[in-house]
Design a protein around this motif. Structure first.
Motif, PDB file in Angstrom:
ATOM      1  N   ARG A  91     101.213  37.777  17.535  1.00 13.55           N
ATOM      2  CA  ARG A  91     100.614  36.963  16.462  1.00 13.55           C
ATOM      3  C   ARG A  91     101.079  35.529  16.641  1.00 13.55           C
ATOM      4  N   PRO A  92     100.459  34.764  17.553  1.00 19.73           N
ATOM      5  CA  PRO A  92     100.967  33.419  17.854  1.00 19.73           C
ATOM      6  C   PRO A  92     100.784  32.424  16.725  1.00 19.73           C
ATOM      7  N   ASN A  93      99.772  32.585  15.878  1.00 20.81           N
ATOM      8  CA  ASN A  93      99.596  31.708  14.720  1.00 20.81           C
ATOM      9  C   ASN A  93      98.772  32.438  13.678  1.00 20.81           C
ATOM     10  N   GLY A  94      98.599  31.805  12.517  1.00 17.97           N
ATOM     11  CA  GLY A  94      97.919  32.480  11.420  1.00 17.97           C
ATOM     12  C   GLY A  94      96.442  32.700  11.635  1.00 17.97           C
ATOM     13  N   ALA A  95      95.830  31.998  12.571  1.00 20.82           N
ATOM     14  CA  ALA A  95      94.385  32.115  12.764  1.00 20.82           C
ATOM     15  C   ALA A  95      94.006  32.876  14.024  1.00 20.82           C
ATOM     16  N   GLN A  96      94.963  33.138  14.922  1.00 22.14           N
ATOM     17  CA  GLN A  96      94.646  33.764  16.197  1.00 22.14           C
ATOM     18  C   GLN A  96      95.626  34.873  16.518  1.00 22.14           C
ATOM     19  N   GLY A  97      95.113  35.867  17.224  1.00 26.87           N
ATOM     20  CA  GLY A  97      95.951  36.889  17.810  1.00 26.87           C
ATOM     21  C   GLY A  97      96.192  36.581  19.279  1.00 26.87           C
ATOM     22  N   LYS A  98      96.837  37.540  19.958  1.00 33.82           N
ATOM     23  CA  LYS A  98      97.145  37.319  21.370  1.00 33.82           C
ATOM     24  C   LYS A  98      95.890  37.094  22.200  1.00 33.82           C
ATOM     25  N   ALA A  99      94.883  37.924  22.005  1.00 36.67           N
ATOM     26  CA  ALA A  99      93.679  37.828  22.823  1.00 36.67           C
ATOM     27  C   ALA A  99      92.950  36.506  22.588  1.00 36.67           C
ATOM     28  N   GLU A 100      92.853  36.072  21.331  1.00 37.75           N
ATOM     29  CA  GLU A 100      92.152  34.817  21.033  1.00 37.75           C
ATOM     30  C   GLU A 100      92.884  33.612  21.619  1.00 37.75           C
ATOM     31  N   LEU A 101      94.209  33.598  21.486  1.00 38.35           N
ATOM     32  CA  LEU A 101      94.981  32.470  22.013  1.00 38.35           C
ATOM     33  C   LEU A 101      94.880  32.402  23.540  1.00 38.35           C
ATOM     34  N   LEU A 102      95.072  33.537  24.211  1.00 36.17           N
ATOM     35  CA  LEU A 102      95.043  33.530  25.666  1.00 36.17           C
ATOM     36  C   LEU A 102      93.636  33.283  26.198  1.00 36.17           C
ATOM     37  N   GLU A 103      92.623  33.769  25.505  1.00 39.04           N
ATOM     38  CA  GLU A 103      91.252  33.488  25.944  1.00 39.04           C
ATOM     39  C   GLU A 103      90.964  31.991  25.892  1.00 39.04           C
ATOM     40  N   ALA A 104      91.411  31.322  24.825  1.00 40.42           N
ATOM     41  CA  ALA A 104      91.227  29.873  24.728  1.00 40.42           C
ATOM     42  C   ALA A 104      91.994  29.151  25.825  1.00 40.42           C
ATOM     43  N   LEU A 105      93.205  29.615  26.134  1.00 46.57           N
ATOM     44  CA  LEU A 105      94.012  28.974  27.177  1.00 46.57           C
ATOM     45  C   LEU A 105      93.374  29.152  28.552  1.00 46.57           C
ATOM     46  N   TYR A 106      92.936  30.368  28.856  1.00 49.77           N
ATOM     47  CA  TYR A 106      92.290  30.607  30.152  1.00 49.77           C
ATOM     48  C   TYR A 106      90.985  29.816  30.267  1.00 49.77           C
ATOM     49  N   ALA A 107      90.223  29.748  29.193  1.00 54.43           N
ATOM     50  CA  ALA A 107      88.958  29.008  29.236  1.00 54.43           C
ATOM     51  C   ALA A 107      89.204  27.522  29.469  1.00 54.43           C
ATOM     52  N   GLN A 108      90.233  26.954  28.849  1.00 54.44           N
ATOM     53  CA  GLN A 108      90.549  25.545  29.085  1.00 54.44           C
ATOM     54  C   GLN A 108      90.923  25.302  30.543  1.00 54.44           C
ATOM     55  N   LEU A 109      91.663  26.229  31.138  1.00 52.89           N
ATOM     56  CA  LEU A 109      92.025  26.089  32.544  1.00 52.89           C
ATOM     57  C   LEU A 109      90.801  26.148  33.447  1.00 52.89           C
ATOM     58  N   LEU A 110      89.874  27.047  33.133  1.00 56.76           N
ATOM     59  CA  LEU A 110      88.684  27.201  33.965  1.00 56.76           C
ATOM     60  C   LEU A 110      87.719  26.043  33.803  1.00 56.76           C
ATOM     61  N   LEU A 111      87.679  25.444  32.617  1.00 52.97           N
ATOM     62  CA  LEU A 111      86.734  24.357  32.355  1.00 52.97           C
ATOM     63  C   LEU A 111      87.265  22.996  32.792  1.00 52.97           C
ATOM     64  N   SER A 112      88.554  22.764  32.647  1.00 55.82           N
ATOM     65  CA  SER A 112      89.104  21.436  32.929  1.00 55.82           C
ATOM     66  C   SER A 112      90.213  21.428  33.969  1.00 55.82           C
ATOM     67  N   GLY A 113      90.742  22.603  34.313  1.00 55.22           N
ATOM     68  CA  GLY A 113      91.866  22.658  35.234  1.00 55.22           C
ATOM     69  C   GLY A 113      93.210  22.456  34.578  1.00 55.22           C
ATOM     70  N   ASN A 114      93.226  22.250  33.249  1.00 56.87           N
ATOM     71  CA  ASN A 114      94.464  22.006  32.510  1.00 56.87           C
ATOM     72  C   ASN A 114      94.482  22.857  31.247  1.00 56.87           C
ATOM     73  N   GLY A 115      95.658  23.377  30.925  1.00 58.05           N
ATOM     74  CA  GLY A 115      95.858  24.112  29.688  1.00 58.05           C
ATOM     75  C   GLY A 115      97.123  23.630  29.005  1.00 58.05           C
ATOM     76  N   TYR A 116      97.052  23.399  27.701  1.00 56.29           N
ATOM     77  CA  TYR A 116      98.186  22.877  26.939  1.00 56.29           C
ATOM     78  C   TYR A 116      98.474  23.805  25.767  1.00 56.29           C
ATOM     79  N   VAL A 117      99.746  24.206  25.632  1.00 52.96           N
ATOM     80  CA  VAL A 117     100.183  25.066  24.531  1.00 52.96           C
ATOM     81  C   VAL A 117     101.270  24.322  23.766  1.00 52.96           C
ATOM     82  N   GLU A 118     101.100  24.253  22.451  1.00 50.17           N
ATOM     83  CA  GLU A 118     102.075  23.573  21.586  1.00 50.17           C
ATOM     84  C   GLU A 118     102.942  24.594  20.869  1.00 50.17           C
ATOM     85  N   ALA A 119     104.240  24.339  20.838  1.00 56.18           N
ATOM     86  CA  ALA A 119     105.186  25.166  20.099  1.00 56.18           C
ATOM     87  C   ALA A 119     105.499  24.493  18.769  1.00 56.18           C
ATOM     88  N   VAL A 120     105.357  25.228  17.690  1.00 53.71           N
ATOM     89  CA  VAL A 120     105.586  24.703  16.344  1.00 53.71           C
ATOM     90  C   VAL A 120     106.831  25.368  15.769  1.00 53.71           C
TER      91      VAL A 120
END
Length: 390
Positions: A91-120
């Motif tokens: 449960r990485p944050n209140g709006a996303q689960g593991k699959a949603e967070l990692l899917e967004a991260l992988y998609a950013q890498l595939l679309l732009s070549g860069n992925g950024y994750v912020e720790a709060v």
């Protein structure tokens, strides 16, 4: 690594910029081309993901498959069922689960070549968030290494300082041979193929709007060999053709010609007939850039793999697993700075159905090796080493 840039004592007086040194280069390196779409991340995402079915499906297929992989958290001695990282990734944050967070991260890498994750949060992160790569810019220091990241939204910028021990942002990037700070996306390699595929789709749409028939020539033969229409006659003829004989709703409507007009239909030229083959070839190039077997995308005529199962196995082995392994290893190394524990986060290969046959063969091969100790067998299978009681 960047010490060779220094020139004696002049290195100490090098001013530190507040914006990415490579940002202007990325923005202007291909903007002069008129025949091709722009190569920045925003334009490529709009053209290649939002406006191209092959690019959309390729990115979704890889991101969803990689995000669905079961992950394990382990160290050299044990595999953890309960651990702060296990809870954080579940449960990485209140709006996303593991699959949603990692899917967004992988998609950013595939679309732009860069992925950024912020720790709060202070200490152990309370939440993890994926930041949009098109809004993030690297701030290099005097030695060339990043000292901060700037996230721009709505004219405002937030600065993440990474010059100290604390790293609030994890930057995962693909290999780029000509850029020190940003990664190279598959979308950039497939940009030309996507332009060709989109142009072929627009051509097909224009053909459908013209009743799906090839164009023809209207020949005018007036009295006494006169071959020119008056301006009023020409305008009237063009208006009638546009309103009465163009578009799908007018398909099959007979044409009434008068005043010496004659219709001469024209068949498809060889170049017209090659449009569909060109479109299929462009679709294959897009799939090739992403590492997706064309068979999985429904592209006809692909006989590279013996069957769908082989293509599915190759897709996981050559595309999904390398991406997921690299990303999870980067996340584990980054999060170890908060937890102080050297633990690994990796995909659990034993729970991937596409690799079941390969894993069964590996387990049988390792189990039959009598010359290996129990700890060595577990290490070969990716399991933590269990201490042997003496």
């Amino acid at each position: 690594m960047f010490d060779f840039l220094r020139r004696g004592t002049a290195a100490a007086s090098v001013p530190e910029g507040k914006a990415s040194a490579t940002g202007p280069v990325v923005a202007y390196q291909t903007s002069g081309r008129i025949a091709w779409s722009p190569r920045d991340a925003v334009s490529l995402t709009k053209v290649g993901f939002c406006g191209n079915p092959v690019g959309f499906r390729s990115v979704k297929l890889i991101a969803e498959a990689a995000a669905a992989l079961p992950l394990v958290v382990q160290d050299a001695e044990r595999r953890y069922d309960a651990h702060p990282l296990v809870s954080l990734l579940a449960r990485p944050n209140g709006a996303q689960g593991k699959a949603e967070l990692l899917e967004a991260l992988y998609a950013q890498l595939l679309l732009s070549g860069n992925g950024y994750v912020e720790a709060v949060g202070e200490g152990m992160p309370a939440e993890l968030h994926v930041l949009r790569s098109d809004r993030m810019s690297v701030v290099p220091g005097a030695d060339g290494w990043p000292v901060a990241y700037e996230y721009a939204v709505g004219g405002r910028k937030h600065r993440f300082d990474v010059s100290g021990d604390s790293k609030p942002v994890c930057h995962i990037k693909s290999f780029h041979p000509q850029d020190d700070h940003y990664g190279f996306a598959p979308m950039q390699a497939a940009a030309m193929a996507m332009d060709v595929h989109n142009a072929a789709s627009r051509w097909s749409k224009s053909l459908l709007d013209n009743a799906a028939r090839p164009s023809g020539a209207m020949i005018y033969k007036g009295a006494e060999g006169q071959g020119h229409l008056s301006p009023d006659q020409y305008d009237r003829l063009v208006a009638e053709m546009e309103t009465m004989h163009q578009g799908a709703r007018n398909a099959g409507r007979p044409m009434l010609l008068e005043g010496g007009l004659d219709w001469k239909p024209m068949g498809f030229s060889p170049s017209d007939m090659e449009f569909q083959k060109t479109k299929e070839a462009a679709a294959r190039e897009i799939a090739l850039a992403y590492g997706v077997p064309p068979m999985l995308l429904g592209i006809q005529g692909d006989a590279t793999y013996a069957n769908y199962q082989e293509a599915h196995r190759a897709f996981f082995r050559l595309t999904v697993l390398p991406l997921a392994t690299r990303v999870t290893a980067s996340l584990a190394s980054w999060l170890a700075g908060f937890t102080g524990e050297a633990v690994d986060v990796r995909p659990d290969l034993d729970q991937v159905p596409a690799l079941a046959a390969e894993r069964d063969a590996q387990w049988a091969r390792v189990a039959g090796a009598d010359f290996l100790t129990e700890a060595e067998k577990r290490s070969l299978l990716g399991l933590p080493v269990v201490a042997v009681d003496e």
